[in-house]
Motif scaffolding. Structure first.
Motif, mmCIF file in Angstrom:
data_model
loop_
_atom_site.group_PDB
_atom_site.id
_atom_site.type_symbol
_atom_site.label_atom_id
_atom_site.label_comp_id
_atom_site.label_asym_id
_atom_site.label_seq_id
_atom_site.Cartn_x
_atom_site.Cartn_y
_atom_site.Cartn_z
ATOM 1 N N VAL A 49 -5.894 -22.631 31.341
ATOM 2 C CA VAL A 49 -5.711 -21.923 31.626
ATOM 3 C C VAL A 49 -4.765 -20.813 30.377
ATOM 4 C CG1 VAL A 49 -3.617 -20.603 33.523
ATOM 5 C CG2 VAL A 49 -4.645 -22.647 34.270
ATOM 6 N N GLU A 50 -4.908 -19.850 29.868
ATOM 7 C CA GLU A 50 -4.340 -19.055 29.296
ATOM 8 C C GLU A 50 -3.547 -18.429 29.444
ATOM 9 O OE1 GLU A 50 -5.735 -14.959 25.765
ATOM 10 O OE2 GLU A 50 -6.840 -15.657 27.219
ATOM 11 N N GLU A 51 -2.265 -18.804 28.309
ATOM 12 C CA GLU A 51 -0.775 -18.447 28.452
ATOM 13 C C GLU A 51 -0.286 -18.072 27.631
ATOM 14 O OE1 GLU A 51 0.842 -21.230 32.177
ATOM 15 O OE2 GLU A 51 0.574 -22.277 30.328
ATOM 16 N N LYS A 52 0.583 -16.809 27.141
ATOM 17 C CA LYS A 52 0.996 -16.417 26.113
ATOM 18 C C LYS A 52 2.282 -16.659 26.106
ATOM 19 C CE LYS A 52 -2.477 -14.769 24.303
ATOM 20 N NZ LYS A 52 -3.016 -13.479 23.895
ATOM 21 N N THR A 53 3.524 -16.327 27.262
ATOM 22 C CA THR A 53 4.995 -16.885 27.414
ATOM 23 C C THR A 53 5.085 -17.504 27.880
ATOM 24 O OG1 THR A 53 4.753 -14.348 26.344
ATOM 25 C CG2 THR A 53 7.195 -15.482 27.418
ATOM 26 N N LEU A 54 6.112 -18.403 28.060
ATOM 27 C CA LEU A 54 6.019 -19.817 29.474
ATOM 28 C C LEU A 54 8.227 -19.506 29.093
ATOM 29 C CD1 LEU A 54 5.804 -22.182 31.096
ATOM 30 C CD2 LEU A 54 5.420 -23.294 29.099
ATOM 31 N N LEU A 55 8.825 -19.190 30.362
ATOM 32 C CA LEU A 55 9.662 -19.551 29.852
ATOM 33 C C LEU A 55 9.818 -20.567 31.034
ATOM 34 C CD1 LEU A 55 12.925 -18.402 30.512
ATOM 35 C CD2 LEU A 55 12.242 -17.450 32.780
ATOM 36 N N LYS A 56 11.241 -21.577 30.214
ATOM 37 C CA LYS A 56 10.944 -23.138 30.294
ATOM 38 C C LYS A 56 12.746 -23.211 30.674
ATOM 39 C CE LYS A 56 9.716 -24.665 26.339
ATOM 40 N NZ LYS A 56 9.774 -25.822 25.382
ATOM 41 N N GLU A 85 9.271 -19.732 24.988
ATOM 42 C CA GLU A 85 8.659 -20.077 24.071
ATOM 43 C C GLU A 85 6.734 -18.773 24.379
ATOM 44 O OE1 GLU A 85 5.966 -23.941 22.580
ATOM 45 O OE2 GLU A 85 6.833 -23.880 24.086
ATOM 46 N N HIS A 86 7.054 -18.180 22.997
ATOM 47 C CA HIS A 86 5.653 -17.652 22.448
ATOM 48 C C HIS A 86 5.004 -17.621 22.051
ATOM 49 C CE1 HIS A 86 3.456 -13.537 23.406
ATOM 50 N NE2 HIS A 86 3.856 -13.258 22.403
ATOM 51 N N LYS A 87 3.345 -17.565 22.490
ATOM 52 C CA LYS A 87 2.783 -18.343 21.535
ATOM 53 C C LYS A 87 2.097 -16.699 20.759
ATOM 54 C CE LYS A 87 0.938 -21.848 21.512
ATOM 55 N NZ LYS A 87 -0.155 -22.270 22.335
ATOM 56 N N ILE A 88 1.893 -16.737 19.289
ATOM 57 C CA ILE A 88 1.646 -15.693 18.237
ATOM 58 C C ILE A 88 0.411 -15.722 17.995
ATOM 59 C CG2 ILE A 88 4.551 -14.965 17.914
ATOM 60 C CD1 ILE A 88 4.337 -16.981 15.376
ATOM 61 N N HIS A 89 0.276 -17.022 17.900
ATOM 62 C CA HIS A 89 -1.433 -17.200 17.648
ATOM 63 C C HIS A 89 -1.575 -18.637 18.875
ATOM 64 C CE1 HIS A 89 -4.245 -19.757 15.039
ATOM 65 N NE2 HIS A 89 -4.948 -18.538 14.956
ATOM 66 N N PRO A 90 -3.113 -19.096 18.690
ATOM 67 C CA PRO A 90 -3.453 -19.869 19.289
ATOM 68 C C PRO A 90 -2.862 -21.165 19.612
ATOM 69 C CG PRO A 90 -5.330 -19.149 19.456
ATOM 70 C CD PRO A 90 -4.271 -18.063 18.585
ATOM 71 N N VAL A 96 13.285 -18.903 21.479
ATOM 72 C CA VAL A 96 14.367 -18.673 21.461
ATOM 73 C C VAL A 96 15.025 -19.024 22.653
ATOM 74 C CG1 VAL A 96 16.173 -16.417 21.709
ATOM 75 C CG2 VAL A 96 13.916 -17.040 20.293
ATOM 76 N N GLY A 97 16.163 -19.545 22.983
ATOM 77 C CA GLY A 97 17.294 -19.953 23.763
ATOM 78 C C GLY A 97 18.487 -20.553 23.654
ATOM 79 N N ILE A 98 18.941 -21.374 24.776
ATOM 80 C CA ILE A 98 20.498 -22.213 24.378
ATOM 81 C C ILE A 98 19.917 -23.373 25.144
ATOM 82 C CG2 ILE A 98 21.449 -19.621 24.455
ATOM 83 C CD1 ILE A 98 22.063 -20.880 27.474
ATOM 84 N N GLY A 134 13.660 -21.507 17.619
ATOM 85 C CA GLY A 134 12.189 -22.731 16.462
ATOM 86 C C GLY A 134 11.454 -21.972 16.254
ATOM 87 N N THR A 135 10.210 -23.242 16.372
ATOM 88 C CA THR A 135 8.984 -22.942 15.828
ATOM 89 C C THR A 135 7.975 -24.305 15.955
ATOM 90 O OG1 THR A 135 6.516 -21.206 14.425
ATOM 91 C CG2 THR A 135 8.946 -22.928 13.662
ATOM 92 N N ARG A 136 7.043 -23.431 16.594
ATOM 93 C CA ARG A 136 5.950 -25.176 16.518
ATOM 94 C C ARG A 136 4.310 -24.660 16.197
ATOM 95 N NH1 ARG A 136 7.536 -27.032 22.704
ATOM 96 N NH2 ARG A 136 9.778 -27.950 21.956
#
Length: 254
Positions: A49-56, A85-90, A96-98, A134-136
């Motif tokens: 399943v393709e996902e670009k943005t995830l609210l966790k 968390e948002h994908k800017i590349h696969p 960004v959060g708290i 952060g970044t992953r």
């Protein structure tokens, strides 16, 4: 003699043919079973399943503190993360959060000394909020996409870099009045400029989606915290602290 040889050859040929068919069927059954297991795993982790943005929104309990020598002191609470968390590349995402940490502390001691004073229990309920960025890098994601094993989603192993800073710290102290014996409660809040303690954390971890609305995220790595001058008493110099962090969160993801 020729007839006997022909008969033996006929039976051997038939036996080998039947054995070969049984072996082939056994291998095909094994392949189907493994394929089904892989399909179920991909379904659970939403691997296709393709996902670009995830609210966790995830939680993990805090560990209990060690007991003191003469009385039990308790320290427990929760770590709650609310992150986008948002994908800017696969293979690359930004976060960004708290992080919100409510804690309960119970400390048993004496009003003056064990010989002259009486025992009492101090209780604290604190609230600590940190802003986080952060970044992953999901290092195997591109290869798995090329192999057709996954899509552009958030299930994979990663290395990450996180920067955080406290933005709120307040606590309520529950005690009793030594004159009247009545319980008292006092609230304390640390000003923002006194929370000058940014942290830098490097971690390795794995994240997996769980069906449509779940995820788990496990990570570990070193952290360095910079204690600024504004957060220290007068005439104290700033310094840094090092620690090793382990996090295991489970939560909801949209």
């Amino acid at each position: 003699m020729k007839t006997i040889s022909t008969t033996i050859l006929f039976f051997l040929t038939g036996f080998l043919s039947i054995h070969a068919q049984q072996t082939t069927y056994s291998q095909e059954d094994s392949t189907v079973t493994i394929s089904e297991l892989k399909r179920v795993y991909r379904y659970i982790t939403r691997a296709n399943v393709e996902e670009k943005t995830l609210l966790k929104i995830g939680i993990r309990p805090n560990s209990l503190s060690p007991f003191s020598e003469d009385d039990r002191n308790s320290h427990f609470g929760l770590n709650l993360e609310m992150v986008v968390e948002h994908k800017i590349h696969p293979s690359v995402s930004i976060l960004v959060g708290i992080d919100y940490v409510p804690l309960y502390n119970s400390i048993k001691g004496y009003t003056s000394s064990p010989q002259a004073g009486s025992k009492r229990t101090l209780r604290f309920i604190s609230h600590d909020v940190k802003a986080r960025f952060g970044t992953r890098y999901y290092y195997a994601m591109s290869r798995r996409i090329r192999d057709g094993k996954t899509a552009n989603n958030f299930s994979g192993n990663y290395v990450g870099l996180n920067v955080s800073r406290p933005v709120l710290y307040q606590f309520t102290r529950y005690d009793y009045d030594s004159q009247t014996g009545e319980p008292t409660a006092s609230k304390h809040k640390t000003p923002l400029f006194r929370l000058d303690q940014p942290s830098l954390e490097l971690n390795w971890g794995l994240q997996r989606r769980l069906w449509r609305l779940g995820y788990i995220d496990v990570s570990a790595g070193p952290r360095i915290t910079f204690i600024g001058e504004s957060s220290l008493p007068v005439n104290n110099e700033k310094y840094t602290t090092f620690s090793f962090q382990f996090n295991a969160l489970i939560g909801l993801g949209w």
